[in-house]
Design an enzyme around this catalytic site. Structure first.
Site, PDB file in Angstrom:
ATOM      1  N   HIS A 101      47.243  24.299  71.984  1.00  0.00           N
ATOM      2  CA  HIS A 101      48.245  23.337  71.514  1.00  0.00           C
ATOM      3  C   HIS A 101      49.687  23.818  71.680  1.00  0.00           C
ATOM      4  O   HIS A 101      50.622  23.027  71.503  1.00  0.00           O
ATOM      5  CB  HIS A 101      47.965  22.924  70.063  1.00  0.00           C
ATOM      6  CG  HIS A 101      48.222  21.468  69.792  1.00  0.00           C
ATOM      7  ND1 HIS A 101      47.697  20.796  68.716  1.00  0.00           N
ATOM      8  CD2 HIS A 101      48.968  20.545  70.466  1.00  0.00           C
ATOM      9  CE1 HIS A 101      48.110  19.523  68.746  1.00  0.00           C
ATOM     10  NE2 HIS A 101      48.876  19.358  69.789  1.00  0.00           N
ATOM     11  N   ASP A 129      45.334  16.415  64.003  1.00  0.00           N
ATOM     12  CA  ASP A 129      44.976  17.835  64.006  1.00  0.00           C
ATOM     13  C   ASP A 129      44.404  18.236  62.647  1.00  0.00           C
ATOM     14  O   ASP A 129      44.778  17.657  61.629  1.00  0.00           O
ATOM     15  CB  ASP A 129      46.283  18.631  64.264  1.00  0.00           C
ATOM     16  CG  ASP A 129      46.069  20.008  64.849  1.00  0.00           C
ATOM     17  OD1 ASP A 129      45.164  20.725  64.378  1.00  0.00           O
ATOM     18  OD2 ASP A 129      46.823  20.381  65.756  1.00  0.00           O
ATOM     19  N   HIS A 131      45.133  21.177  61.653  1.00  0.00           N
ATOM     20  CA  HIS A 131      46.193  22.112  61.257  1.00  0.00           C
ATOM     21  C   HIS A 131      47.568  21.469  61.471  1.00  0.00           C
ATOM     22  O   HIS A 131      47.708  20.568  62.296  1.00  0.00           O
ATOM     23  CB  HIS A 131      46.131  23.371  62.123  1.00  0.00           C
ATOM     24  CG  HIS A 131      44.760  23.968  62.242  1.00  0.00           C
ATOM     25  ND1 HIS A 131      43.870  23.594  63.218  1.00  0.00           N
ATOM     26  CD2 HIS A 131      44.122  24.882  61.482  1.00  0.00           C
ATOM     27  CE1 HIS A 131      42.734  24.267  63.069  1.00  0.00           C
ATOM     28  NE2 HIS A 131      42.847  25.059  62.021  1.00  0.00           N
ATOM     29  N   ASP A 133      50.280  23.148  62.553  1.00  0.00           N
ATOM     30  CA  ASP A 133      50.932  23.788  63.714  1.00  0.00           C
ATOM     31  C   ASP A 133      52.443  23.837  63.570  1.00  0.00           C
ATOM     32  O   ASP A 133      53.180  23.721  64.549  1.00  0.00           O
ATOM     33  CB  ASP A 133      50.560  23.059  65.023  1.00  0.00           C
ATOM     34  CG  ASP A 133      49.078  23.193  65.358  1.00  0.00           C
ATOM     35  OD1 ASP A 133      48.343  23.877  64.619  1.00  0.00           O
ATOM     36  OD2 ASP A 133      48.641  22.590  66.364  1.00  0.00           O
ATOM     37  N   HIS A 146      50.131  28.767  69.273  1.00  0.00           N
ATOM     38  CA  HIS A 146      49.525  27.432  69.110  1.00  0.00           C
ATOM     39  C   HIS A 146      49.560  26.965  67.648  1.00  0.00           C
ATOM     40  O   HIS A 146      49.287  25.802  67.386  1.00  0.00           O
ATOM     41  CB  HIS A 146      48.091  27.371  69.683  1.00  0.00           C
ATOM     42  CG  HIS A 146      47.021  27.949  68.818  1.00  0.00           C
ATOM     43  ND1 HIS A 146      45.704  27.541  68.890  1.00  0.00           N
ATOM     44  CD2 HIS A 146      47.066  28.908  67.872  1.00  0.00           C
ATOM     45  CE1 HIS A 146      44.988  28.223  68.016  1.00  0.00           C
ATOM     46  NE2 HIS A 146      45.779  29.064  67.387  1.00  0.00           N
ATOM     47  N   ASP A 235      44.733  17.125  68.935  1.00  0.00           N
ATOM     48  CA  ASP A 235      43.950  18.366  68.980  1.00  0.00           C
ATOM     49  C   ASP A 235      42.505  17.996  68.679  1.00  0.00           C
ATOM     50  O   ASP A 235      42.222  17.378  67.649  1.00  0.00           O
ATOM     51  CB  ASP A 235      44.497  19.331  67.924  1.00  0.00           C
ATOM     52  CG  ASP A 235      43.861  20.710  67.998  1.00  0.00           C
ATOM     53  OD1 ASP A 235      42.653  20.803  68.300  1.00  0.00           O
ATOM     54  OD2 ASP A 235      44.570  21.692  67.728  1.00  0.00           O
ATOM     55  N   ASP A 237      40.279  19.557  67.526  1.00  0.00           N
ATOM     56  CA  ASP A 237      39.757  20.089  66.255  1.00  0.00           C
ATOM     57  C   ASP A 237      40.059  19.182  65.058  1.00  0.00           C
ATOM     58  O   ASP A 237      39.613  19.452  63.940  1.00  0.00           O
ATOM     59  CB  ASP A 237      40.176  21.545  66.022  1.00  0.00           C
ATOM     60  CG  ASP A 237      41.624  21.753  65.573  1.00  0.00           C
ATOM     61  OD1 ASP A 237      42.253  20.821  65.040  1.00  0.00           O
ATOM     62  OD2 ASP A 237      42.122  22.883  65.761  1.00  0.00           O
ATOM     63  N   GLU A 280      42.954  21.907  73.160  1.00  0.00           N
ATOM     64  CA  GLU A 280      42.033  22.807  72.444  1.00  0.00           C
ATOM     65  C   GLU A 280      40.549  22.539  72.716  1.00  0.00           C
ATOM     66  O   GLU A 280      39.689  22.950  71.943  1.00  0.00           O
ATOM     67  CB  GLU A 280      42.309  22.811  70.921  1.00  0.00           C
ATOM     68  CG  GLU A 280      43.723  23.256  70.528  1.00  0.00           C
ATOM     69  CD  GLU A 280      43.960  24.778  70.549  1.00  0.00           C
ATOM     70  OE1 GLU A 280      43.006  25.545  70.817  1.00  0.00           O
ATOM     71  OE2 GLU A 280      45.129  25.171  70.316  1.00  0.00           O
TER      72      GLU A 280
HETATM   73  N1  LYS Z   1      47.672  28.003  60.953  1.00  0.00           N
HETATM   74  C1  LYS Z   1      46.986  28.956  61.762  1.00  0.00           C
HETATM   75  C2  LYS Z   1      47.952  29.777  62.581  1.00  0.00           C
HETATM   76  O1  LYS Z   1      49.130  29.617  62.469  1.00  0.00           O
HETATM   77  C3  LYS Z   1      45.978  28.266  62.648  1.00  0.00           C
HETATM   78  C4  LYS Z   1      46.561  27.419  63.723  1.00  0.00           C
HETATM   79  C5  LYS Z   1      45.492  26.744  64.544  1.00  0.00           C
HETATM   80  C6  LYS Z   1      46.062  25.972  65.670  1.00  0.00           C
HETATM   81  N2  LYS Z   1      45.052  25.259  66.450  1.00  0.00           N
HETATM   82  O2  LYS Z   1      47.568  30.623  63.333  1.00  0.00           O
END
Ligand code: LYS
Length: 308
Positions: A101, A129, A131, A133, A146, A235, A237, A280
């Site tokens: 991402h 998503d 998350h 991000d 990401h 994403d 996920d 992703e």
């Molecule tokens: N919040 C976590 C990080 O900053 C997971 C991020 C996942 C992104 N796909 O690493």
């Protein structure tokens, strides 16, 4: 539009797991592009070869402000932003297949620039998503870029050095009021603070349960305003791992495939969709071939958009 600009980006340096670079080719082999071209009659532009941009990686790429592979991610997203821009300024809808991402730093900047120049408008981003991000380099625990693209795309993570995302021009940044999330369920403490302090609109899985996906999408669209050009950054996920197990940071309790499809269909139906990222997809992380195929099929399903 009936014209789609396709950009395939096999970039995995925004996180640590190998295999997400193979996402675009797996999606293309499974028929994602031929479905758009032959069944839905879009005119596709750009090649379906996958850009890895390996040649852009600096010889050495030490961590900077806690970011891993910062020089590579910066160079790749800068190049990508130019590619996305060149399609969007022709009035094509841009479809970017990732890759992790972090690439959205480039796609959002490219779309924002083209839409500003072509229509004199700001874009909105719907970020689907698990998350947020939106870590800055300083709030991130992992150092993985990401987990930071929204912070860079909005200018919340500021950087002057051109080789470390300083190439992002203020006029091409996303306005935080034009950002809305759907599907969140794994947000870091620092990210929660950033969301709160900036008044960013987010519909978590709790909201999806409470209101249903129909109301959530309606509210998300109402928030960004009618007739605003929309960049959808999806994403995989966001989907429950039941539907998309082949991804780097799966979190249970996600969207059903139908809910994901519904988001894409509804946003497309507005007629305001100018760009889509699908990121992703990491086939190699699925436990077996069947799980791998499920993930890829889910990705194809999300992009199966009938011409509006
Ligand atoms: N919040 C976590 C990080 O900053 C997971 C991020 C996942 C992104 N796909 O690493």
């Amino acid at each position: 539009p009936e014209d789609i600009g396709v950009v395939a980006v096999g970039f995995s340096g925004g996180q640590g797991k190998a295999g997400v670079d193979a996402g675009p080719s797996a999606l293309i082999e499974a028929g994602l592009l031929s479905q758009l071209q032959n069944e839905l009659n879009y005119k596709l532009h750009g090649d379906d070869k996958v850009n890895a941009y390996n040649e852009l990686a600096p010889k050495e790429d030490p961590p900077y402000r806690n970011m891993k592979n910062p020089g590579t991610a910066s160079a790749v997203t800068q190049r990508l932003s130019e590619q996305v821009y060149s399609h969007a300024k022709e009035g094509r809808m841009v479809l970017t297949l990732g890759g992790d991402h972090s690439i959205a730093i480039g796609t959002v900047a490219g779309t924002a620039k083209a839409i500003r120049e072509r229509l004199g408008r700001e874009i909105a981003v719907i970020w689907v998503d698990a998350h947020a991000d939106i870590n800055t380099p300083e709030t991130s625990d992992s150092g993985n870029i990401h987990g930071m693209p929204v912070a860079f795309a909005t200018g919340l993570a500021k950087e002057e050095k051109p080789e470390y995302f300083g190439w992002l021009k203020p006029e091409n940044l996303l306005n935080v009021n034009k950002l809305v999330y759907i599907g969140l369920r794994d947000v870091d403490a620092g990210e929660k603070r950033i969301l709160r302090e900036n008044g960013i609109k987010a519909f978590s899985m709790f909201d999806v349960d409470r209101y249903g996906i129909g109301r959530v999408v309606e509210m998300a669209l109402a928030h960004i305003g009618n007739d605003t050009p929309i960049h959808l950054s999806f994403d995989v996920d966001a989907l429950d791992p039941m539907w998309a197990p082949g991804t780097g940071t799966p979190v249970r309790g996600g969207l059903t495939l139908r809910e994901g499809d519904f988001i894409c269909e509804s946003v497309h139906l507005t007629g305001n969709l100018v760009a889509v990222d699908l990121v992703e997809v990491n086939p190699s992380l699925a436990v077996d071939e069947q799980a791998e195929a499920e993930t890829i099929r889910a990705g194809c399903s999300l992009i199966d958009l009938e011409m509006a």
